[in-house]
Motif scaffolding. Structure first.
Motif, PDB file in Angstrom:
ATOM      1  N   ALA A 137      -8.701  -0.831  22.192  1.00 11.86           N
ATOM      2  CA  ALA A 137      -9.712  -0.117  23.010  1.00 11.86           C
ATOM      3  C   ALA A 137     -10.649  -0.996  24.106  1.00 11.86           C
ATOM      4  CB  ALA A 137      -9.889   1.179  23.783  1.00 11.86           C
ATOM      5  N   SER A 138     -11.266  -1.582  23.358  1.00 12.00           N
ATOM      6  CA  SER A 138     -11.871  -2.921  22.727  1.00 12.00           C
ATOM      7  C   SER A 138     -11.722  -3.870  23.820  1.00 12.00           C
ATOM      8  CB  SER A 138     -13.354  -3.065  21.851  1.00 12.00           C
ATOM      9  OG  SER A 138     -12.496  -3.654  20.859  1.00 12.00           O
ATOM     10  N   GLY A 139     -10.235  -4.161  24.329  1.00  9.04           N
ATOM     11  CA  GLY A 139      -9.865  -5.417  24.410  1.00  9.04           C
ATOM     12  C   GLY A 139      -9.875  -6.935  23.460  1.00  9.04           C
ATOM     13  N   MET A 140     -10.294  -6.055  22.241  1.00 12.67           N
ATOM     14  CA  MET A 140      -9.911  -7.008  21.222  1.00 12.67           C
ATOM     15  C   MET A 140      -8.558  -6.986  20.456  1.00 12.67           C
ATOM     16  SD  MET A 140     -11.612  -6.890  17.121  1.00 12.67           S
ATOM     17  CE  MET A 140     -13.253  -7.528  18.365  1.00 12.67           C
ATOM     18  N   ARG A 141      -7.637  -8.444  20.261  1.00 17.56           N
ATOM     19  CA  ARG A 141      -6.782  -8.321  19.795  1.00 17.56           C
ATOM     20  C   ARG A 141      -6.168  -8.880  18.322  1.00 17.56           C
ATOM     21  NH1 ARG A 141      -1.866  -8.968  21.919  1.00 17.56           N
ATOM     22  NH2 ARG A 141      -3.110  -8.687  24.490  1.00 17.56           N
ATOM     23  N   HIS A 142      -5.617  -8.138  17.602  1.00 21.37           N
ATOM     24  CA  HIS A 142      -5.410  -8.573  16.421  1.00 21.37           C
ATOM     25  C   HIS A 142      -4.704  -8.690  16.060  1.00 21.37           C
ATOM     26  CE1 HIS A 142      -9.323  -5.769  15.630  1.00 21.37           C
ATOM     27  NE2 HIS A 142      -8.010  -4.643  17.242  1.00 21.37           N
ATOM     28  N   GLU A 143      -4.079 -10.147  15.787  1.00 18.57           N
ATOM     29  CA  GLU A 143      -2.692 -10.083  14.828  1.00 18.57           C
ATOM     30  C   GLU A 143      -2.768 -10.650  13.523  1.00 18.57           C
ATOM     31  OE1 GLU A 143      -2.496 -13.576  17.526  1.00 18.57           O
ATOM     32  OE2 GLU A 143      -1.886 -13.179  19.462  1.00 18.57           O
ATOM     33  N   TYR A 144      -1.551 -10.384  13.254  1.00 14.88           N
ATOM     34  CA  TYR A 144      -1.512 -10.072  11.419  1.00 14.88           C
ATOM     35  C   TYR A 144       0.220 -10.115  11.317  1.00 14.88           C
ATOM     36  CZ  TYR A 144      -0.978  -5.010  12.965  1.00 14.88           C
ATOM     37  OH  TYR A 144      -0.867  -3.830  12.749  1.00 14.88           O
ATOM     38  N   SER A 145       0.538 -10.517  10.352  1.00 11.25           N
ATOM     39  CA  SER A 145       2.012 -11.289   9.419  1.00 11.25           C
ATOM     40  C   SER A 145       2.340  -9.967   8.532  1.00 11.25           C
ATOM     41  CB  SER A 145       2.660 -11.782   9.785  1.00 11.25           C
ATOM     42  OG  SER A 145       2.688 -12.400  10.503  1.00 11.25           O
ATOM     43  N   PHE A 146       3.518  -9.730   8.415  1.00 12.73           N
ATOM     44  CA  PHE A 146       3.077  -9.029   6.343  1.00 12.73           C
ATOM     45  C   PHE A 146       4.947  -8.904   5.964  1.00 12.73           C
ATOM     46  CE2 PHE A 146       3.319  -6.039   9.948  1.00 12.73           C
ATOM     47  CZ  PHE A 146       4.215  -4.723   9.142  1.00 12.73           C
ATOM     48  N   ASN A 147       5.188  -8.504   4.850  1.00 12.74           N
ATOM     49  CA  ASN A 147       6.616  -7.755   4.009  1.00 12.74           C
ATOM     50  C   ASN A 147       6.414  -7.055   4.084  1.00 12.74           C
ATOM     51  OD1 ASN A 147       8.653  -7.660   2.019  1.00 12.74           O
ATOM     52  ND2 ASN A 147       8.038  -9.846   2.387  1.00 12.74           N
ATOM     53  N   MET A 148       7.746  -5.995   5.165  1.00 14.40           N
ATOM     54  CA  MET A 148       7.547  -5.394   5.720  1.00 14.40           C
ATOM     55  C   MET A 148       8.910  -3.958   4.045  1.00 14.40           C
ATOM     56  SD  MET A 148       7.869  -2.364   7.886  1.00 14.40           S
ATOM     57  CE  MET A 148       7.828  -2.942   9.160  1.00 14.40           C
ATOM     58  N   THR A 149       9.483  -5.220   3.195  1.00 11.75           N
ATOM     59  CA  THR A 149      10.138  -4.528   2.608  1.00 11.75           C
ATOM     60  C   THR A 149       9.252  -3.939   0.980  1.00 11.75           C
ATOM     61  OG1 THR A 149      11.596  -5.926   3.069  1.00 11.75           O
ATOM     62  CG2 THR A 149      12.006  -4.858   0.150  1.00 11.75           C
ATOM     63  N   PHE A 150       8.663  -4.722   0.623  1.00  8.73           N
ATOM     64  CA  PHE A 150       7.039  -4.432  -0.544  1.00  8.73           C
ATOM     65  C   PHE A 150       6.319  -3.577   0.416  1.00  8.73           C
ATOM     66  CE2 PHE A 150       2.499  -5.156  -1.337  1.00  8.73           C
ATOM     67  CZ  PHE A 150       2.631  -4.845  -2.720  1.00  8.73           C
ATOM     68  N   ALA A 151       5.621  -3.385   1.798  1.00  9.21           N
ATOM     69  CA  ALA A 151       5.049  -2.606   2.794  1.00  9.21           C
ATOM     70  C   ALA A 151       5.742  -0.830   2.290  1.00  9.21           C
ATOM     71  CB  ALA A 151       4.676  -2.798   3.585  1.00  9.21           C
ATOM     72  N   VAL A 152       6.539  -1.187   2.803  1.00 13.09           N
ATOM     73  CA  VAL A 152       7.795   0.362   2.482  1.00 13.09           C
ATOM     74  C   VAL A 152       8.239   0.728   0.793  1.00 13.09           C
ATOM     75  CG1 VAL A 152      10.791   1.051   2.450  1.00 13.09           C
ATOM     76  CG2 VAL A 152       9.083   0.492   4.549  1.00 13.09           C
ATOM     77  N   SER A 153       8.279   0.139  -0.025  1.00  8.45           N
ATOM     78  CA  SER A 153       8.698  -0.249  -1.498  1.00  8.45           C
ATOM     79  C   SER A 153       6.966   0.513  -2.117  1.00  8.45           C
ATOM     80  CB  SER A 153       8.428  -1.502  -1.865  1.00  8.45           C
ATOM     81  OG  SER A 153       9.362  -1.695  -1.856  1.00  8.45           O
ATOM     82  N   VAL A 154       6.349  -0.111  -1.671  1.00  6.79           N
ATOM     83  CA  VAL A 154       4.581   0.983  -1.706  1.00  6.79           C
ATOM     84  C   VAL A 154       3.932   2.913  -1.369  1.00  6.79           C
ATOM     85  CG1 VAL A 154       2.014   0.746  -1.789  1.00  6.79           C
ATOM     86  CG2 VAL A 154       3.972  -1.349  -2.118  1.00  6.79           C
ATOM     87  N   ALA A 155       4.610   2.447  -0.090  1.00  5.02           N
ATOM     88  CA  ALA A 155       4.401   3.489   0.411  1.00  5.02           C
ATOM     89  C   ALA A 155       5.602   4.750   0.158  1.00  5.02           C
ATOM     90  CB  ALA A 155       5.321   3.278   1.655  1.00  5.02           C
ATOM     91  N   PHE A 156       6.920   4.023  -0.642  1.00  2.00           N
ATOM     92  CA  PHE A 156       7.353   5.218  -1.312  1.00  2.00           C
ATOM     93  C   PHE A 156       6.096   5.987  -2.601  1.00  2.00           C
ATOM     94  CE2 PHE A 156      10.154   6.823  -5.283  1.00  2.00           C
ATOM     95  CZ  PHE A 156      10.950   7.905  -4.540  1.00  2.00           C
ATOM     96  N   PHE A 157       6.240   5.484  -3.418  1.00  5.29           N
ATOM     97  CA  PHE A 157       4.673   5.625  -4.111  1.00  5.29           C
ATOM     98  C   PHE A 157       4.101   6.269  -3.832  1.00  5.29           C
ATOM     99  CE2 PHE A 157       1.505   3.668  -7.307  1.00  5.29           C
ATOM    100  CZ  PHE A 157       1.778   5.105  -8.088  1.00  5.29           C
ATOM    101  N   VAL A 158       3.814   5.504  -2.320  1.00  8.50           N
ATOM    102  CA  VAL A 158       2.148   6.136  -1.902  1.00  8.50           C
ATOM    103  C   VAL A 158       2.561   7.648  -1.683  1.00  8.50           C
ATOM    104  CG1 VAL A 158       0.539   6.973   0.436  1.00  8.50           C
ATOM    105  CG2 VAL A 158       1.192   4.506  -1.248  1.00  8.50           C
ATOM    106  N   GLY A 159       3.520   7.859  -1.447  1.00  7.37           N
ATOM    107  CA  GLY A 159       3.965   9.628  -0.677  1.00  7.37           C
ATOM    108  C   GLY A 159       3.686  10.382  -2.223  1.00  7.37           C
ATOM    109  N   PHE A 160       4.600   9.810  -3.264  1.00 16.12           N
ATOM    110  CA  PHE A 160       4.524  10.548  -4.510  1.00 16.12           C
ATOM    111  C   PHE A 160       3.197  10.854  -4.710  1.00 16.12           C
ATOM    112  CE2 PHE A 160       4.393  10.458  -9.256  1.00 16.12           C
ATOM    113  CZ  PHE A 160       4.890  11.745  -9.224  1.00 16.12           C
ATOM    114  N   LEU A 161       2.813  10.028  -5.077  1.00 17.34           N
ATOM    115  CA  LEU A 161       0.963  10.390  -5.531  1.00 17.34           C
ATOM    116  C   LEU A 161       0.512  11.060  -4.387  1.00 17.34           C
ATOM    117  CD1 LEU A 161      -0.336   6.502  -6.810  1.00 17.34           C
ATOM    118  CD2 LEU A 161       0.574   8.407  -7.929  1.00 17.34           C
ATOM    119  N   SER A 162       0.607  10.865  -3.510  1.00 16.27           N
ATOM    120  CA  SER A 162      -0.452  11.887  -2.269  1.00 16.27           C
ATOM    121  C   SER A 162      -0.004  12.861  -2.262  1.00 16.27           C
ATOM    122  CB  SER A 162       0.669  11.493  -0.994  1.00 16.27           C
ATOM    123  OG  SER A 162      -0.451  12.310   0.210  1.00 16.27           O
TER     124      SER A 162
END
Length: 263
Positions: A137-162
């Motif tokens: 909303a402030s007009g700043m652009r954020h650009e980034y790249s990441f590995n979705m497979t790794f992210a989703v794997s961590v997310a499952f573990f995160v859901g369990f701990l949460s």
């Protein structure tokens, strides 16, 4: 006096949780553990229910700021949901001393990890396969790249701990997003809260179905959380990410020490 205390705890936890995308459960769980003599499953379930309310409030505020990466957040949440259900079931069979010591050790690790700088050189399982470009909303652009497979794997573990600890998966997800997925800190916190909103709904339903929610305590904690989520999201937009991370690192460490002594 108890009602005022619960409202204050809910508000403070929600503010801290929204600022760094951690959820606030790392504050609620220790306080409930030291204040009430109840099964750990009830502590986790009640904290999870409050987390859901806090996530609604802070996500709405972050949405106005246009700092939520909805596509990534939705993918993370889908992976968290099965873990959330498994975590709710596991809570009921974990002994009190094991619960408190395990959570304490976990929080110590998180308090240390969030102080590291993002990983710049990434290869192998961290090699980016998804790119994002986000205009806030402030007009700043954020650009980034990441590995979705790794992210989703961590997310499952995160859901369990949460769901197991009732602390909110942001305590793992945010450091992971910043350290290994190269998310800008403020986008990481906002997206984390969006993911927590979706996954904590399922976690709350699971805990409620198992009778793990103390509804009389939840009502007052939730009232504080509603206000705190809005306040925290607004504070986050004005405070340097580095300062926020350092303060919350200390909070995590203090909560961890108290829990381990209780265990």
């Amino acid at each position: 006096m108890e009602i005022i205390l619960l409202i204050a705890v809910g508000m403070f936890a929600s503010i801290c949780g929204a600022v760094a995308g951690l959820g606030g459960g790392f504050i609620i769980v220790p306080i409930l553990a030291f204040t009430y003599i109840v099964p750990v499953s009830d502590i986790s379930g009640t904290s999870m229910a409050v987390l859901f309310v806090s996530a609604i409030s802070s996500t709405l505020a972050y949405a106005v700021q246009k700092k939520v990466d909805y596509r990534s957040g939705l993918a993370f949440a889908v992976a968290m949901i099965p873990g959330s259900i498994l975590g709710a079931w596991t809570t009921g069979i974990v002994e009190n001393n094991v619960f408190f010591v395990s959570l304490g050790i976990f929080l110590v690790l998180m308090s240390i990890s969030i102080n590291f700088k993002p990983t710049r050189s990434r290869g192998g399982f961290l090699k980016p396969n998804v790119s994002r470009s986000l205009l806030d909303a402030s007009g700043m652009r954020h650009e980034y790249s990441f590995n979705m497979t790794f992210a989703v794997s961590v997310a499952f573990f995160v859901g369990f701990l949460s769901s197991l600890f009732g602390i909110g998966g942001g305590s793992v997800m945010v450091p992971t997003m910043i350290l290994f997925l190269a998310f800008p800190p403020h986008i990481a916190t906002a997206t984390s809260m969006f993911s927590i909103l979706l996954s904590s709904f399922v976690g709350t339903i699971s805990h409620a179905a198992l009778g793990h929610v103390m509804w009389d305590k939840f009502i007052w904690l939730a009232l504080g959380a509603l206000a705190g989520g809005q306040i925290g999201a607004r504070i986050a937009s004005k405070i340097p990410a580095k300062t926020v991370v350092r303060v919350l690192s200390v909070c995590l460490l203090l909560a961890a020490v108290r829990l381990m002594f209780k265990g």
